[in-house]
Structures are given as C-alpha cells and as structure tokens.
Design an enzyme around this catalytic site. Structure first.
Site, PDB file in Angstrom:
ATOM      1  N   ASP A 110       0.830  -1.195   0.000  1.00 54.97           N
ATOM      2  CA  ASP A 110       0.000   0.000   0.000  1.00 54.97           C
ATOM      3  C   ASP A 110       0.869   1.252   0.000  1.00 54.97           C
ATOM      4  O   ASP A 110       0.789   2.084  -0.876  1.00 54.97           O
ATOM      5  CB  ASP A 110      -0.962  -0.004   1.205  1.00 54.97           C
ATOM      6  CG  ASP A 110      -0.286  -0.331   2.536  1.00 54.97           C
ATOM      7  OD1 ASP A 110       0.921  -0.634   2.558  1.00 54.97           O
ATOM      8  OD2 ASP A 110      -0.976  -0.292   3.570  1.00 54.97           O
ATOM      9  N   ASP A 113       6.868   4.124   3.684  1.00 53.40           N
ATOM     10  CA  ASP A 113       7.161   5.326   4.478  1.00 53.40           C
ATOM     11  C   ASP A 113       8.647   5.308   4.835  1.00 53.40           C
ATOM     12  O   ASP A 113       9.470   5.791   4.064  1.00 53.40           O
ATOM     13  CB  ASP A 113       6.238   5.324   5.696  1.00 53.40           C
ATOM     14  CG  ASP A 113       6.305   6.606   6.502  1.00 53.40           C
ATOM     15  OD1 ASP A 113       7.059   7.504   6.117  1.00 53.40           O
ATOM     16  OD2 ASP A 113       5.599   6.707   7.517  1.00 53.40           O
ATOM     17  N   PHE A 162      -0.475  11.849   7.562  1.00 54.36           N
ATOM     18  CA  PHE A 162      -1.125  10.569   7.774  1.00 54.36           C
ATOM     19  C   PHE A 162      -2.392  10.515   6.927  1.00 54.36           C
ATOM     20  O   PHE A 162      -3.247  11.382   7.016  1.00 54.36           O
ATOM     21  CB  PHE A 162      -1.456  10.362   9.255  1.00 54.36           C
ATOM     22  CG  PHE A 162      -1.885   8.950   9.543  1.00 54.36           C
ATOM     23  CD1 PHE A 162      -0.937   7.939   9.686  1.00 54.36           C
ATOM     24  CD2 PHE A 162      -3.227   8.631   9.635  1.00 54.36           C
ATOM     25  CE1 PHE A 162      -1.331   6.628   9.921  1.00 54.36           C
ATOM     26  CE2 PHE A 162      -3.629   7.318   9.877  1.00 54.36           C
ATOM     27  CZ  PHE A 162      -2.680   6.319  10.016  1.00 54.36           C
ATOM     28  N   VAL A 163      -2.481   9.500   6.098  1.00 52.01           N
ATOM     29  CA  VAL A 163      -3.627   9.388   5.195  1.00 52.01           C
ATOM     30  C   VAL A 163      -4.437   8.123   5.487  1.00 52.01           C
ATOM     31  O   VAL A 163      -3.906   7.148   6.019  1.00 52.01           O
ATOM     32  CB  VAL A 163      -3.184   9.388   3.710  1.00 52.01           C
ATOM     33  CG1 VAL A 163      -2.591  10.734   3.333  1.00 52.01           C
ATOM     34  CG2 VAL A 163      -2.205   8.258   3.411  1.00 52.01           C
TER      35      VAL A 163
HETATM   36  P1  XMP Z   1       7.504   1.726   6.915  1.00 53.41           P
HETATM   37  O1  XMP Z   1       8.240   0.541   7.466  1.00 53.41           O
HETATM   38  O2  XMP Z   1       7.751   1.973   5.428  1.00 53.41           O
HETATM   39  O3  XMP Z   1       5.990   1.397   7.162  1.00 53.41           O
HETATM   40  O4  XMP Z   1       7.731   2.970   7.718  1.00 53.41           O
HETATM   41  C1  XMP Z   1       5.053   1.346   6.163  1.00 53.41           C
HETATM   42  C2  XMP Z   1       3.751   0.981   6.842  1.00 53.41           C
HETATM   43  O5  XMP Z   1       3.356   2.047   7.714  1.00 53.41           O
HETATM   44  C3  XMP Z   1       1.996   2.266   7.619  1.00 53.41           C
HETATM   45  N1  XMP Z   1       1.759   3.669   7.188  1.00 53.41           N
HETATM   46  C4  XMP Z   1       0.570   4.248   7.121  1.00 53.41           C
HETATM   47  N2  XMP Z   1      -0.668   3.766   7.365  1.00 53.41           N
HETATM   48  N3  XMP Z   1      -1.603   5.874   6.816  1.00 53.41           N
HETATM   49  C5  XMP Z   1      -1.738   4.595   7.221  1.00 53.41           C
HETATM   50  O6  XMP Z   1      -2.873   4.171   7.432  1.00 53.41           O
HETATM   51  C6  XMP Z   1      -0.407   6.444   6.551  1.00 53.41           C
HETATM   52  O7  XMP Z   1      -0.329   7.618   6.197  1.00 53.41           O
HETATM   53  C7  XMP Z   1       0.737   5.571   6.706  1.00 53.41           C
HETATM   54  N4  XMP Z   1       2.063   5.766   6.521  1.00 53.41           N
HETATM   55  C8  XMP Z   1       2.673   4.581   6.847  1.00 53.41           C
HETATM   56  C9  XMP Z   1       1.463   1.262   6.627  1.00 53.41           C
HETATM   57  O8  XMP Z   1       0.957   0.169   7.354  1.00 53.41           O
HETATM   58  C10 XMP Z   1       2.655   0.820   5.841  1.00 53.41           C
HETATM   59  O9  XMP Z   1       2.567  -0.507   5.355  1.00 53.41           O
END
Ligand code: XMP
Ligand code: MG
Length: 191
Positions: A110, A113, A162-163
C-alpha cells in the site's frame, strides 16, 4: 438514503481521488505486463495485509486484462515499533502458503514510508530463492526516498501526512473509502 457516505464528514481533504487511483492502477498494470512478457509461469503477487488489500484486488484484475497470469499470496507482518513509527524489527503473523523458489515475485504494498518493513520483507523473500523479487507500491512518502529500498513501481508520491482510505486505516477504520484523504483534526481528538 442520504447523499454521501458516513465517512465524508470526517475527511478534511482528498489527496488522491477514486478516478486517479483507477487510472494509475491501469497504468501500473500495463507497465508491469510490458516488463514481464517473459514470465512464462506468470507472476506471484504477494499482498501485505491488511492495507494493500484494495490495491491487490484492483491491481490483479487490471493485470489480468493486460498481462501475464497471476497467483495470489498473502502475508501479514507486524513491526515492533514505538507508536506510529516502525522499527524495522518484524514479526510474521501470517506466512506464505507455499514455496516461491524459482518464481517471479511481485510484492504488492500500500504505502512505503520509512521503508523498514519493506526492506526486512525483501530480505526474507530473497532468502527463499525466487527467480526475482520486485515491489509495486501505490503510495510513497518523502522519507522513503532516503532509504535504499528498490521499489520498482510507484503509483503516487504523497506528502508526509497521515492518510486514510483505499485500504489504509486509522484504528482499523476508513479502509473502505474509495479515495485517499486526510482526516479532520477533531477525529483524532475524539478517539
Ligand atoms: P515503513 O516501514 O515503510 O511502514 O515505515 C510502512 C507501513 O506504515 C503504515 N503507514 C501508514 N498507514 N496511513 C496509514 O494508514 C499512513 O499515512 C501511513 N504511513 C505509513 C502502513 O501500514 C505501511 O505498510
Ligand atoms: Mg495501519
């Protein structure tokens, strides 16, 4: 029935619309199929639950119209983190159901981050001797650019906010939104 959905009142603004998501997924599927004309055994899609579930469903159907055959696997992982930041230490909650040796694997994510979860997952999958491991991520945040995770296909670069929506949740809610948006501040205040 009233116009609109229950969640519309909680959304401050939309970041990516339903139509933009649909168009992008088609574009990604065409790109992946062009790049994998030699994948005679098809592509093994690995969806990382739960956030990528909507993307997996739409991407697989789009790929089916354009490209090689696919098979679907699902994994669930949990990162040991402090609050909302991930630590890179990952626990497998649900593993692959079968052997991926010799297969062309495409991880369907998805959002990337910090990239810590993904870099752990790539090492894990590579240790199982696939023919290749690549990643398609629908969304990428600015921090992801700093880490060395080779995400071959990226849908949208989005701001560092945060989305929710299209699989992404806040406290397990808002996953069913057909678009991606930012919640109003009062939604966090009342939880
Ligand atoms: P990393 O390890 O790349 O983590 O930092 C990625 C995971 O963090 C979650 N994630 C989000 N989930 N809105 C969400 O609902 C966001 O804006 C967001 N940013 C990061 C997500 O589970 C992803 O797989
Ligand atoms: Mg989440």
């Amino acid at each position: 029935m009233a116009d609109g959905s229950w969640y519309d009142a909680d959304i401050d603004h939309v970041i990516i619309s339903e139509q933009q998501i649909r168009d992008k997924i088609d574009e990604l599927a065409k790109q992946v199929s062009t790049d994998h004309t030699d994948a005679v055994d098809g592509i093994l899609l690995v969806c990382v639950l739960k956030g990528a579930v909507m993307f997996m469903a739409d991407f697989a159907r789009s790929l089916g119209r354009h490209g090689p055959s696919t098979e679907m696997e699902f994994m669930a992982v949990s990162s040991y983190g402090q609050g909302t930041t991930s630590s890179g230490v990952v626990r497998i909650l649900k593993d692959l159901d079968r052997d991926i040796a010799g297969r062309h694997v495409l991880v369907v994510e998805d959002i990337v981050d910090s990239g810590l979860t993904l870099s752990w997952l790539m090492k894990y999958l590579e240790s199982r001797s696939p023919a290749s491991v690549e990643v398609v991520a629908l969304f990428r945040k600015p921090d992801a650019v700093k880490v060395q995770v080779p995400v071959r296909y990226v849908g949208f670069d989005i701001p560092n906010e945060f989305v929710v929506g299209y699989g992404l949740d806040f406290s397990e809610r808002y996953r069913e939104l057909p678009y991606v948006g930012v919640l109003k501040p009062e939604v966090y205040a009342r939880s």
